[in-house]
Each structure stands twice: as structure tokens, then as C-alpha cells.
Design a protein around this motif. Structure first.
Motif, mmCIF file in Angstrom:
data_model
loop_
_atom_site.group_PDB
_atom_site.id
_atom_site.type_symbol
_atom_site.label_atom_id
_atom_site.label_comp_id
_atom_site.label_asym_id
_atom_site.label_seq_id
_atom_site.Cartn_x
_atom_site.Cartn_y
_atom_site.Cartn_z
ATOM 1 N N ASP A 53 1.725 5.963 2.832
ATOM 2 C CA ASP A 53 2.502 4.933 3.735
ATOM 3 C C ASP A 53 3.032 5.297 4.802
ATOM 4 O OD1 ASP A 53 3.665 2.251 3.779
ATOM 5 O OD2 ASP A 53 5.102 2.709 2.144
ATOM 6 N N ASP A 54 3.494 4.334 5.719
ATOM 7 C CA ASP A 54 3.965 4.591 7.116
ATOM 8 C C ASP A 54 4.961 5.766 7.004
ATOM 9 O OD1 ASP A 54 2.118 2.960 8.098
ATOM 10 O OD2 ASP A 54 3.406 1.310 8.201
ATOM 11 N N ASP A 55 5.981 5.453 5.911
ATOM 12 C CA ASP A 55 7.275 6.462 5.879
ATOM 13 C C ASP A 55 6.697 7.742 5.340
ATOM 14 O OD1 ASP A 55 6.841 5.700 3.250
ATOM 15 O OD2 ASP A 55 8.820 4.947 2.973
ATOM 16 N N GLY A 56 5.674 8.005 5.076
ATOM 17 C CA GLY A 56 5.276 9.148 4.158
ATOM 18 C C GLY A 56 4.886 9.226 2.846
ATOM 19 N N THR A 57 5.389 8.017 2.405
ATOM 20 C CA THR A 57 5.306 7.902 0.855
ATOM 21 C C THR A 57 3.971 8.060 0.242
ATOM 22 O OG1 THR A 57 7.314 6.746 0.712
ATOM 23 C CG2 THR A 57 5.893 6.609 -1.107
ATOM 24 N N VAL A 58 3.353 8.872 -0.773
ATOM 25 C CA VAL A 58 2.117 8.852 -1.238
ATOM 26 C C VAL A 58 1.976 7.709 -2.121
ATOM 27 C CG1 VAL A 58 0.471 10.329 -2.676
ATOM 28 C CG2 VAL A 58 1.828 11.372 -0.958
ATOM 29 N N LEU A 59 0.964 6.859 -2.102
ATOM 30 C CA LEU A 59 0.658 5.799 -2.843
ATOM 31 C C LEU A 59 -0.552 6.099 -3.849
ATOM 32 C CD1 LEU A 59 0.964 2.887 -0.235
ATOM 33 C CD2 LEU A 59 2.666 3.651 -1.872
ATOM 34 N N ILE A 60 -0.332 6.111 -5.074
ATOM 35 C CA ILE A 60 -1.630 6.402 -5.981
ATOM 36 C C ILE A 60 -2.045 5.258 -6.823
ATOM 37 C CG2 ILE A 60 -2.141 7.851 -8.032
ATOM 38 C CD1 ILE A 60 0.044 9.984 -7.209
ATOM 39 N N ASP A 61 -3.276 5.027 -6.484
ATOM 40 C CA ASP A 61 -4.020 3.987 -7.293
ATOM 41 C C ASP A 61 -4.637 4.327 -8.710
ATOM 42 O OD1 ASP A 61 -5.363 2.029 -8.368
ATOM 43 O OD2 ASP A 61 -6.799 1.734 -6.825
ATOM 44 N N TRP A 62 -3.697 4.085 -9.689
ATOM 45 C CA TRP A 62 -3.758 4.797 -11.006
ATOM 46 C C TRP A 62 -4.915 4.240 -11.854
ATOM 47 C CZ3 TRP A 62 -1.945 9.301 -11.826
ATOM 48 C CH2 TRP A 62 -0.678 9.688 -11.169
ATOM 49 N N ASN A 63 -5.428 3.082 -11.431
ATOM 50 C CA ASN A 63 -6.575 2.464 -11.955
ATOM 51 C C ASN A 63 -7.819 3.113 -11.754
ATOM 52 O OD1 ASN A 63 -5.073 0.609 -13.597
ATOM 53 N ND2 ASN A 63 -5.356 -0.931 -11.887
#
Length: 59
Positions: free
Chosen positions: A5-15
Motif C-alpha cells: 500500500d502507499d503507506d508501506g502496509t503489506v496487503l496479502i491476497d489470502w485466496n
């Protein structure tokens, strides 16, 4: 499987991670996906290493 994400958060697509864990097309991504699921599900524990004694090099 992941995005930043723009703020450095890691987004995980669990599917997608669950699909990749059972996939046989890319063994490296499959292994990474299985590791991610093990961490998420609490089946993985960090390894503790014993202190390493360093030896002086003989020149």
C-alpha cells in the motif's frame, strides 16, 4: 500474492496464497505460499540459534 500500500502496509491476497500453495506450476511460489499459510495458521515457529563460536583464521 502480496502488494504494498502507499503507506508501506503489506496487503496479502489470502485466496491467491491458498491457490498457489496447491499449485504445481511454480514450485518456488508454491513453497512461499505454503510458508505464508503456516505462519498465518500458527504452525510455524521461529528457529532459535545457539551462539556461534568464531574461530580465528590461521594465516
Amino acid at each position: 500474492m502480496t502488494d504494498l500500500d502507499d503507506d508501506g502496509t503489506v496487503l496479502i491476497d489470502w485466496n491467491m496464497v491458498e491457490q498457489m500453495a496447491t499449485s504445481t506450476t511454480d514450485p518456488r511460489r508454491s513453497a512461499a505460499a505454503r510458508l505464508m499459510l503456516a505462519i498465518r495458521d500458527g504452525h510455524w515457529k521461529p528457529m532459535t540459534l545457539a551462539p556461534i563460536k568464531l574461530r580465528r583464521a590461521i594465516l
